[in-house]
Write a protein that holds these residues in place. Structure first.
Motif, PDB file in Angstrom:
ATOM      1  N   LEU A  72      -6.952   3.484   4.500  1.00  0.00           N
ATOM      2  CA  LEU A  72      -6.612   4.869   4.187  1.00  0.00           C
ATOM      3  C   LEU A  72      -6.406   5.090   2.706  1.00  0.00           C
ATOM      4  N   MET A  73      -5.863   4.082   2.021  1.00  0.00           N
ATOM      5  CA  MET A  73      -5.607   4.220   0.582  1.00  0.00           C
ATOM      6  C   MET A  73      -5.529   2.839  -0.036  1.00  0.00           C
ATOM      7  N   ALA A  74      -5.813   2.750  -1.329  1.00  0.00           N
ATOM      8  CA  ALA A  74      -5.725   1.494  -2.064  1.00  0.00           C
ATOM      9  C   ALA A  74      -5.616   1.791  -3.553  1.00  0.00           C
ATOM     10  N   ASN A  75      -4.575   1.243  -4.177  1.00  0.00           N
ATOM     11  CA  ASN A  75      -4.421   1.323  -5.626  1.00  0.00           C
ATOM     12  C   ASN A  75      -3.712   0.059  -6.100  1.00  0.00           C
ATOM     13  N   ASN A  76      -3.274   0.047  -7.349  1.00  0.00           N
ATOM     14  CA  ASN A  76      -2.665  -1.155  -7.904  1.00  0.00           C
ATOM     15  C   ASN A  76      -1.316  -1.482  -7.284  1.00  0.00           C
ATOM     16  N   HIS A  77      -0.672  -0.501  -6.670  1.00  0.00           N
ATOM     17  CA  HIS A  77       0.687  -0.698  -6.163  1.00  0.00           C
ATOM     18  C   HIS A  77       0.759  -0.856  -4.650  1.00  0.00           C
ATOM     19  N   ARG A  78      -0.194  -0.282  -3.933  1.00  0.00           N
ATOM     20  CA  ARG A  78      -0.110  -0.374  -2.477  1.00  0.00           C
ATOM     21  C   ARG A  78      -1.471  -0.123  -1.842  1.00  0.00           C
ATOM     22  N   SER A  79      -1.578  -0.566  -0.601  1.00  0.00           N
ATOM     23  CA  SER A  79      -2.730  -0.243   0.220  1.00  0.00           C
ATOM     24  C   SER A  79      -2.246  -0.031   1.641  1.00  0.00           C
ATOM     25  N   ALA A  80      -2.979   0.771   2.403  1.00  0.00           N
ATOM     26  CA  ALA A  80      -2.583   1.086   3.776  1.00  0.00           C
ATOM     27  C   ALA A  80      -3.831   1.365   4.592  1.00  0.00           C
ATOM     28  N   GLY A  81      -3.711   1.116   5.894  1.00  0.00           N
ATOM     29  CA  GLY A  81      -4.859   1.349   6.743  1.00  0.00           C
ATOM     30  C   GLY A  81      -4.515   1.321   8.215  1.00  0.00           C
ATOM     31  N   LEU A  82      -5.540   1.531   9.050  1.00  0.00           N
ATOM     32  CA  LEU A  82      -5.411   1.525  10.503  1.00  0.00           C
ATOM     33  C   LEU A  82      -6.406   0.546  11.098  1.00  0.00           C
ATOM     34  N   GLN A  83      -5.964  -0.200  12.091  1.00  0.00           N
ATOM     35  CA  GLN A  83      -6.843  -1.034  12.889  1.00  0.00           C
ATOM     36  C   GLN A  83      -6.883  -0.475  14.306  1.00  0.00           C
ATOM     37  N   VAL A  84      -8.079  -0.361  14.865  1.00  0.00           N
ATOM     38  CA  VAL A  84      -8.258   0.189  16.209  1.00  0.00           C
ATOM     39  C   VAL A  84      -9.124  -0.785  17.003  1.00  0.00           C
ATOM     40  N   GLY A  85      -8.682  -1.125  18.207  1.00  0.00           N
ATOM     41  CA  GLY A  85      -9.454  -2.018  19.059  1.00  0.00           C
ATOM     42  C   GLY A  85      -8.566  -3.069  19.697  1.00  0.00           C
ATOM     43  N   ARG A  86      -9.109  -4.251  19.910  1.00  0.00           N
ATOM     44  CA  ARG A  86      -8.313  -5.373  20.430  1.00  0.00           C
ATOM     45  C   ARG A  86      -7.723  -6.121  19.238  1.00  0.00           C
ATOM     46  N   ILE A  87      -6.398  -6.115  19.157  1.00  0.00           N
ATOM     47  CA  ILE A  87      -5.707  -6.559  17.954  1.00  0.00           C
ATOM     48  C   ILE A  87      -4.775  -7.710  18.288  1.00  0.00           C
ATOM     49  N   LYS A  88      -4.877  -8.793  17.522  1.00  0.00           N
ATOM     50  CA  LYS A  88      -3.920  -9.888  17.638  1.00  0.00           C
ATOM     51  C   LYS A  88      -2.560  -9.411  17.096  1.00  0.00           C
ATOM     52  N   HIS A  89      -1.492  -9.734  17.834  1.00  0.00           N
ATOM     53  CA  HIS A  89      -0.172  -9.262  17.431  1.00  0.00           C
ATOM     54  C   HIS A  89       0.315  -9.970  16.161  1.00  0.00           C
ATOM     55  N   PRO A  90       0.779  -9.218  15.167  1.00  0.00           N
ATOM     56  CA  PRO A  90       1.414  -9.839  14.005  1.00  0.00           C
ATOM     57  C   PRO A  90       2.827 -10.284  14.366  1.00  0.00           C
ATOM     58  N   TYR A  91       2.926 -11.478  14.941  1.00  0.00           N
ATOM     59  CA  TYR A  91       4.202 -12.005  15.424  1.00  0.00           C
ATOM     60  C   TYR A  91       4.418 -13.387  14.841  1.00  0.00           C
ATOM     61  N   GLY A  92       5.552 -13.608  14.194  1.00  0.00           N
ATOM     62  CA  GLY A  92       5.818 -14.889  13.580  1.00  0.00           C
ATOM     63  C   GLY A  92       4.852 -15.168  12.438  1.00  0.00           C
ATOM     64  N   LEU A  93       4.681 -16.455  12.126  1.00  0.00           N
ATOM     65  CA  LEU A  93       3.821 -16.853  11.017  1.00  0.00           C
ATOM     66  C   LEU A  93       2.402 -17.213  11.447  1.00  0.00           C
ATOM     67  N   TYR A  94       2.189 -17.528  12.745  1.00  0.00           N
ATOM     68  CA  TYR A  94       0.919 -18.125  13.147  1.00  0.00           C
ATOM     69  C   TYR A  94       0.179 -17.377  14.257  1.00  0.00           C
ATOM     70  N   ASN A  95       0.757 -16.356  14.868  1.00  0.00           N
ATOM     71  CA  ASN A  95       0.159 -15.805  16.074  1.00  0.00           C
ATOM     72  C   ASN A  95      -1.232 -15.220  15.840  1.00  0.00           C
ATOM     73  N   GLN A  96      -1.440 -14.550  14.711  1.00  0.00           N
ATOM     74  CA  GLN A  96      -2.720 -13.888  14.492  1.00  0.00           C
ATOM     75  C   GLN A  96      -3.873 -14.874  14.284  1.00  0.00           C
ATOM     76  N   THR A  97      -3.573 -16.090  13.846  1.00  0.00           N
ATOM     77  CA  THR A  97      -4.623 -17.076  13.582  1.00  0.00           C
ATOM     78  C   THR A  97      -4.474 -18.307  14.469  1.00  0.00           C
ATOM     79  N   ARG A  98      -3.743 -18.201  15.568  1.00  0.00           N
ATOM     80  CA  ARG A  98      -3.415 -19.378  16.368  1.00  0.00           C
ATOM     81  C   ARG A  98      -4.607 -20.023  17.047  1.00  0.00           C
ATOM     82  N   ASP A  99      -5.726 -19.302  17.203  1.00  0.00           N
ATOM     83  CA  ASP A  99      -6.891 -19.846  17.892  1.00  0.00           C
ATOM     84  C   ASP A  99      -7.901 -20.477  16.942  1.00  0.00           C
TER      85      ASP A  99
END
Length: 361
Positions: A72-99
């Motif tokens: 949605l936006m990106a500059n030197n201080h921040r960036s933001a966006g949306l993900q739509v679909g089947r999403i790995k949960h951002p839980y703990g340090l390893y869940n999104q890349t556990r496989d």
């Protein structure tokens, strides 16, 4: 792709590991792709075929994740966006890349936090995730919040089985999740707070028991320090697990479990790493020893907890090849998959050796 050999004593893990020459029933094969049609749109997906013991459902190729990521936006201080679909949960340090074996500190992640016994409880959802990155003077602050329908597999249904009834069928209902993570000085220090509210309805196939509702509410604190040659990691979690709506009041439950681990990971030479980890879980923090559970004639006390001492060694001779081995000495059977053993046949003290070869192509 990864293939493991597991040899254990007393209890089986991911197949008949305590018999003959061990078990080869831990296999992961994944294929992923990503493309960026425009500067602010990313399309990414992975198909995964995974076998972990006698769970034939997971051996079939499935969509592990598949999403559209719109910035949605990106500059030197921040960036933001949306993900739509089947999403790995951002839980703990390893869940999104556990496989992906190359991203795990060992062959197995700490089972107190990242259950393989019931991994689909908090693995992924079909929905929407909003993310934001705030770039500060000495670090980056990440925000994630999302909602959708969780994906449940046979592992979750087996964990909800009731006496005299087959495993119930589960259907995910609207669930939410969120994480705040701070990475200081390029990741030298990582701190995170993760939480989720995972919901489902289930049918027991038994009219006398009726149909019910399932709710899983984990909250986890994560901390990691990374130097050039070693890392120190710890995570602590409370896990509320609630079953309600059943006709038999004794089967309705509201239990809070407790989990934590401490892990030290060190580089030996350029291509070698070793780790030591102590991992503790209790299914009920009011009954950590499981004695009350046993006194109520519901099963052995040691089926309600696990204390795992792990030693691991990894060798990466090439960038796309990883050879790993690790030893587990475990007191308790709290995270053993039910499909591998019958509860009455479990033993309290057990150990296992694991060997794994992983290849990127």
């Amino acid at each position: 792709m990864s293939q493991a050999l597991i040899v254990s004593r007393h209890n089986d893990f991911f197949g008949p590991s305590s018999h003959g020459g061990g078990s080869l029933q831990y296999t992961e094969i994944g294929a992923n792709m990503s493309m960026r049609p425009t500067n602010n749109l990313l399309i990414s997906a992975q198909v995964l075929s995974r076998r972990a013991g006698d769970d034939n459902e997971n051996y079939e190729p499935r969509l592990d994740y598949g999403l559209l990521d719109y910035q949605l936006m990106a500059n030197n201080h921040r960036s933001a966006g949306l993900q739509v679909g089947r999403i790995k949960h951002p839980y703990g340090l390893y869940n999104q890349t556990r496989d992906i074996a190359f991203t795990r500190p060992g062959i197995l992640l700490p089972q107190s936090i990242y259950f393989d016994r019931t991994r689909s409880f908090g693995l992924s959802s079909d929905g929407v995730l909003f993310y934001e990155e705030e770039r500060l003077s000495n670090g980056i602050l990440y925000f994630y919040v999302g909602g959708g329908l969780p994906n449940f597999g046979s592992d979750a249904e087996n964990a909800l089985s009731f006496p005299g009834d087959d495993s119930p069928s589960m259907n995910g209902s609207y669930s939410t999740l969120g994480q705040i993570r701070y990475e200081h000085a390029g990741g030298k220090v990582v701190l995170a707070l993760s939480a989720a509210d995972v919901n489902a309805n289930f049918d027991t196939q038994d009219e006398s028991v009726g149909d019910g509702r399932f709710r899983f509410q984990p909250i986890a604190l994560s901390a990691q320090y990374n130097s050039a040659d070693w890392s120190l990691t710890t995570e602590y979690a409370l896990r509320r697990r609630k079953i309600s709506g059943l006709n038999v009041s004794e089967l309705n439950r509201d239990v809070v479990g407790e989990s934590w681990y401490l892990q030290y990971d060190r580089r030996l030479f350029e291509n070698w790493r070793w780790l030591i980890r102590y991992d503790v879980m209790a299914n009920d923090w009011h009954d950590r020893s499981g004695k009350q559970y046993e006194n109520d004639n519901r099963g052995p006390a040691y089926s309600r907890f696990a204390r795992d001492l792990t030693l691991g060694l990894k060798w990466q001779p090439k960038s796309n090849l990883l050879l790993s081995t690790e030893y587990h000495y475990v007191d308790g059977a709290g995270w053993i998959p039910p499909s591998d053993n019958r509860t009455n046949d479990l033993e309290r003290y057990w150990d296992m050796m694991m060997f794994q070869a992983s290849f990127l192509f």
